[in-house]
Design an enzyme around this catalytic site. Sequence first.
Site, short mmCIF file in Angstrom:
data_model
loop_
_atom_site.label_atom_id
_atom_site.label_comp_id
_atom_site.label_asym_id
_atom_site.label_seq_id
_atom_site.Cartn_x
_atom_site.Cartn_y
_atom_site.Cartn_z
N HIS A 22 -3.53 -5.50 1.15
CA HIS A 22 -3.20 -5.91 2.52
C HIS A 22 -3.60 -7.38 2.71
O HIS A 22 -4.50 -7.89 2.04
CB HIS A 22 -3.96 -5.06 3.54
CG HIS A 22 -3.55 -3.63 3.55
ND1 HIS A 22 -2.36 -3.20 4.08
CD2 HIS A 22 -4.17 -2.52 3.07
CE1 HIS A 22 -2.27 -1.88 3.96
NE2 HIS A 22 -3.35 -1.45 3.34
N CYS B 278 0.84 -1.20 0.00
CA CYS B 278 0.00 0.00 0.00
C CYS B 278 0.87 1.26 0.00
O CYS B 278 1.57 1.53 -0.96
CB CYS B 278 -0.98 -0.05 1.17
SG CYS B 278 -2.40 1.05 0.97
#
Length: 491
Positions: free
Chosen positions: A437, A340
């Site tokens: 994630h 991310c």
Amino acid sequence: MAKAIMLQGTGSDVGKTVLVAGLCRVAKKRGLNVRPFKPQNMSNNAAVADIPGDNNAGGGEIGRAQWLQAIACGVAPSVHMNPVLLKPQTDVGAQVIVQGKVSGEARARDYQAMKGRLMDAVLDSWGKVGEGADLVIVEGAGSPAEINLRSRDIANMGFATRADVPVVLVGDIDRGGVIASVAGTHLILPEEDRRMIVGYLINKFRGDVSLFDDGIRSIETFTGWRCFGVVPWLKAATRLPSEDSVVLERLASGETRALKVAVPMLGRIANFDDLDPLKAEPQVEVVFVPPGKPLPADAGLVVIPGSKSTIGDLLKFRENGWDRDLLAHRKRGGHVVGICGGFQMLGRTVRDPDGIEGSVTEAEGLGLLDVETVMEPEKTVRNVSARSVPFDLPLEGYEIHLGRTTGPDRLRPSAVINGVEDGAVSADGKVIGTYMHGLFGANGFRGKFLESLGIKGGGIDYRAEVEQALDEVAAELETHLDCDAIFALAR
């Protein structure tokens, strides 16, 4: 409405999250339909949860703790389990998430003024969580003794008195002064709040519990409150995801193993529980590196985790000299994974033309991937199923991010998510970036990835490990707490 009981702490980090999760699992094992609830949470470790009734929504954000507690209950997480989530972006301001969606940003003082209308959302979610449940176990935030914030409180006694939920106070003996913290809370609470407390428990005791018998008698003398028990240090809790960044210093594996994984502790680190499956591997040592310390030269893998403030953390990354450490790591043939915000940092530049993250609108990236990122207002929040491109194995996880990343290295994606290519991989395959994630949560992928780093025999069943840890915590609570009495006092 379902019956409810609430755990509030004499301070932060007293272990409320694990205790609520454990009691949820105790109730589930007794055949109760149980749900968790936390009116207000502050954490950059978020999970993606369902938004009931909104078929067009990809999902909403809640604190990772309520995601874990939902697992303990054996139910799907819902945004109503944590209606207000604060995600700190600076020392004085945070993004405000209400019932899963971004409501805006607020400085600390401004947020206090917002609480009146936020209570409406809290009570609305409270009604929804209780539908069809036998029991709701509520977690407070911080401490009810913060009486300077009481007039607008929605997280502790402000909620408990409005919803008429009895409170069990949690004291942490490991930090010292537990008698004073429990008795002091009794002393300073106004009578309306004090009468909500039905008793207390002591958490994190090391050694012979009988040594605290005199302490229990002293607390009873000062407060008149009953003690529901003394909980020992719960070793199984170390195998559960941690939500709050205050525990990062304690998260290293603690012993030398075949593979060392270095994780820089970014100032606005987010979703660092992405590393938990690696920590659980017997041959892997995870080291969280604090600011001012170099990335260890003997690390085989560096993971740059998510960030709530990519540009701000990127600038601090350079200030710490971690950019030089990372280049040296690469020259030694080391591997790098950016997740991310960490993925965004690995590119050439990160631009924020609308100032979404702050006043600095552009920063030079670390240059390990030939990509660049532009921040955009629309936030992607969704659970995903995906497939690893380098290893051709299934993945499961979630996305919570701002920004669009483009560039030549995107032609070598790290994954395909819902039919769309995601992330980037360097030409030599040793630098991987992804927006997903939970990457390491896929057992098969994790095993093959570790094998590519020379570690064989990896790929333990991480989710089964979490379930086992919850069962062990529940068993300890059954042994050391009067759970019957606690549940009987729910109303």
